[in-house]
Write an enzyme that holds these catalytic residues in place. Structure first.
Site, PDB file in Angstrom:
ATOM      1  N   GLU A   1       9.697   1.715  10.831  1.00 14.07           N
ATOM      2  CA  GLU A   1      10.722   2.741  10.628  1.00 14.07           C
ATOM      3  C   GLU A   1       9.998   4.070  10.718  1.00 14.07           C
ATOM      4  O   GLU A   1       9.213   4.423   9.839  1.00 14.07           O
ATOM      5  CB  GLU A   1      11.413   2.558   9.272  1.00 14.07           C
ATOM      6  CG  GLU A   1      12.732   3.282   9.159  1.00 14.07           C
ATOM      7  CD  GLU A   1      12.584   4.732   8.731  1.00 14.07           C
ATOM      8  OE1 GLU A   1      12.718   5.611   9.611  1.00 14.07           O
ATOM      9  OE2 GLU A   1      12.318   4.976   7.558  1.00 14.07           O
TER      10      GLU A   1
ATOM     11  N   GLU B   1       9.320  16.540  15.655  1.00 20.69           N
ATOM     12  CA  GLU B   1       9.809  16.384  14.291  1.00 20.69           C
ATOM     13  C   GLU B   1       9.019  17.331  13.388  1.00 20.69           C
ATOM     14  O   GLU B   1       7.801  17.199  13.244  1.00 20.69           O
ATOM     15  CB  GLU B   1       9.630  14.940  13.830  1.00 20.69           C
ATOM     16  CG  GLU B   1      10.219  14.681  12.460  1.00 20.69           C
ATOM     17  CD  GLU B   1      10.030  13.248  11.991  1.00 20.69           C
ATOM     18  OE1 GLU B   1      10.936  12.713  11.335  1.00 20.69           O
ATOM     19  OE2 GLU B   1       8.957  12.662  12.276  1.00 20.69           O
TER      20      GLU B   1
ATOM     21  N   CYS C   1      13.278  11.471   7.552  1.00 21.77           N
ATOM     22  CA  CYS C   1      13.255  11.100   8.968  1.00 21.77           C
ATOM     23  C   CYS C   1      14.643  11.137   9.593  1.00 21.77           C
ATOM     24  O   CYS C   1      14.779  11.287  10.808  1.00 21.77           O
ATOM     25  CB  CYS C   1      12.633   9.720   9.147  1.00 21.77           C
ATOM     26  SG  CYS C   1      13.360   8.465   8.069  1.00 21.77           S
TER      27      CYS C   1
ATOM     28  N   LYS D   1       0.860  -1.178   0.000  1.00 19.14           N
ATOM     29  CA  LYS D   1       0.000   0.000   0.000  1.00 19.14           C
ATOM     30  C   LYS D   1       0.903   1.238   0.000  1.00 19.14           C
ATOM     31  O   LYS D   1       1.443   1.626   1.025  1.00 19.14           O
ATOM     32  CB  LYS D   1      -0.921   0.059   1.219  1.00 19.14           C
ATOM     33  CG  LYS D   1      -1.977   1.196   1.072  1.00 19.14           C
ATOM     34  CD  LYS D   1      -2.508   1.718   2.392  1.00 19.14           C
ATOM     35  CE  LYS D   1      -1.614   2.766   3.000  1.00 19.14           C
ATOM     36  NZ  LYS D   1      -1.571   4.051   2.225  1.00 19.14           N
TER      37      LYS D   1
END
Length: 474
Positions: free
Chosen positions: A246, A379, A279, A171
């Site tokens: 992750e 973040e 990231c 997906k």
């Protein structure tokens, strides 16, 4: 691309069971660039059933046959790389030069790394004279990938899973799905057997949640936000399926006084790369006090020299953020940083001059950032850097580790022993030192709320395997 509204299930392009169209927005101009279909439960079930039916044969397909298919996939990928670069640039805003070299290049680089690792991989190893250890595919795997590095993440999941003998349902992100559709064409052209690889477009609450909870899915591998990773883990818990994650990061870039002259400028550029949407971006820069004033001037100059332009333009610049939602988030965090008392050294809220349409952000640097500030902790996922001084090694290690994340940290010093000592004490899955990149097949993954598991090379293949002990082998 003629298959944008279809899904790839059991070796065929098929229409969704129920029409649910979704517009893909070009972030460079905010215009619709494509329309896809979002799947429903029936589509998810069909893809999982196809993967389940194909598993027994694929699990025992000889390694040589799998290796030949992976080599064919690499051949197709390279031959159609320009199509992929243009798709990624259009859907998520990577400038064409960057899309060709880095976005598409990441996919071929990882694919080559997996082929090398797979060639040498041993699925049966003796434990004693009479006992054998077998490594066997875990089963049907749901692979849920993000929009920021589409080919990097799709290849990091699909290739090791099928090499291990698993069958998969991919997906891709619904925000940037064009590359996922194109990759599905590559898998079809390479000739993988029906049902080994399947692809269903959908959103997180729909297909993503359906895959995470599906009783016939044995494993979920997900890359995305820590918030979504927690939801997937909870959803998967009822069936006790394996979950590999992750997730986010808040990387520290520690620059000691003896670091190379270009360390600060390179750190700013690395933070702003991919418009800050990585990231592993080094978003917190800690500079040793004797060099701090110089670093402030260098960071300001580097930010102001960073060009922002549409993804379709050639050259070395950063493009837009991926979506209105991401633009609003980044703008809100920049304003929060100002309101909480950080000093705005460069950039700030709003679009760069001359860009009044598209999700463009100004390359931004804050100083006087303190640990209680939101921009220190959260973040941001945009071109925003926090710059702070430090006085000694112990203090900067404590500051670097003062985060719920633990993906990638960075150390810059010419003192080899110090570099190694600091790297050992940093709580992260990766530590890059002195600008030296990681090798092909190196383990990618994090500590703490940056997730679990590792991707890349032999480590990535092992993620998709079960370990079986067999006694009396001889």
């Amino acid at each position: 691309m003629s298959n944008l509204k279809n899904f790839y299930i059991n070796g065929q392009w098929v229409a969704p069971e129920a029409a649910q169209e979704f517009d893909v927005i070009n972030p460079s101009n905010e215009e619709v660039c494509a329309t896809i279909s979002l799947g429903g439960q029936a589509d998810t079930d069909a893809a999982v059933a196809a993967a389940r039916a194909a598993f027994d044969d694929w699990a025992f397909t000889p390694k040589a046959e799998k290796l030949a298919l992976l080599r064919k996939l690499l051949e197709v990928y390279n031959a159609r790389s320009e199509e992929m670069a243009r798709a990624i640039s259009l859907e998520m805003g990577a400038p064409l030069k960057m899309a060709r070299a880095q976005q598409v290049g990441a996919g071929s680089w990882h694919l080559e790394g997996f082929i090398d690792a797979f060639e040498a991989f041993e699925f049966e190893t003796p434990y004693t004279d009479t006992e054998m250890t077998l490594r066997e595919p875990i089963g049907v795997c749901a692979l849920i990938t993000p929009w920021n590095w589409p080919m990097n993440q799709i290849v990091l999941k699909v290739v090791p899973a099928v090499a291990a003998g698993c069958t998969v349902v991919l997906k891709p992100s619904e925000i940037a799905p064009l590359s996922g559709v194109l990759f599905s064409e590559f898998m079809d052209e390479a000739g993988f057997p029906a049902g080994v690889y399947n692809m269903v477009n959908g959103d997180g609450p729909g297909v993503g949640s359906q895959l995470s909870a599906h009783p016939d899915v044995d494993m979920v591998s997900f890359t995305g936000s820590s918030r979504a990773g927690k939801l997937i883990s909870k959803s998967a818990a009822d069936t006790l399926k394996r979950v590999s994650l992750e997730l986010g990061g808040k990387g520290a870039n520690i620059i000691f006084a003896d670091a190379r002259a270009e360390a600060v400028t390179d750190g700013v550029r690395h933070c702003f790369g991919n418009t800050g949407q990585s990231c592993n971006a080094p978003t917190r820069m800690f500079v040793e006090r004797p060099r701090y004033d110089e670093a402030v001037a260098q960071a300001k100059a580097a930010a102001e020299a960073t060009k922002v332009a549409p993804a379709s333009e050639d050259g070395r610049h950063i493009g837009p953020l991926v979506s209105q939602m991401q633009f609003d988030k980044v703008q809100g965090l920049i304003e929060t940083g100002i309101n909480e008392g950080a000093t705005l050294l460069a950039g700030g809220a709003g679009r760069p001059d001359g860009l009044n349409r598209g999700y463009y952000a100004r390359p931004t640097v804050f100083t006087d950032v303190t640990p209680e500030m939101t921009i220190y902790k959260e973040e941001i996922f945009g071109p925003v850097l926090c710059l702070m001084p430090f006085d000694n090694e112990d203090d900067v290690i404590a500051m670097a580790n003062d985060t719920p994340y633990g993906l990638t940290n960075y150390v810059q010093t010419e003192d080899t022993e110090k570099r190694r000592r600091v790297a050992r004490r940093l709580r992260s899955g990766m530590v890059e030192t002195n600008g030296t990149g990681f090798a092909k097949g190196s383990p990618f993954g994090g500590y703490k709320q940056s997730g679990n598991g590792r991707e890349g090379g032999v480590f990535g293949i092992e993620e998709f395997l079960e370990v079986k002990a067999v006694s009396g082998w001889k």
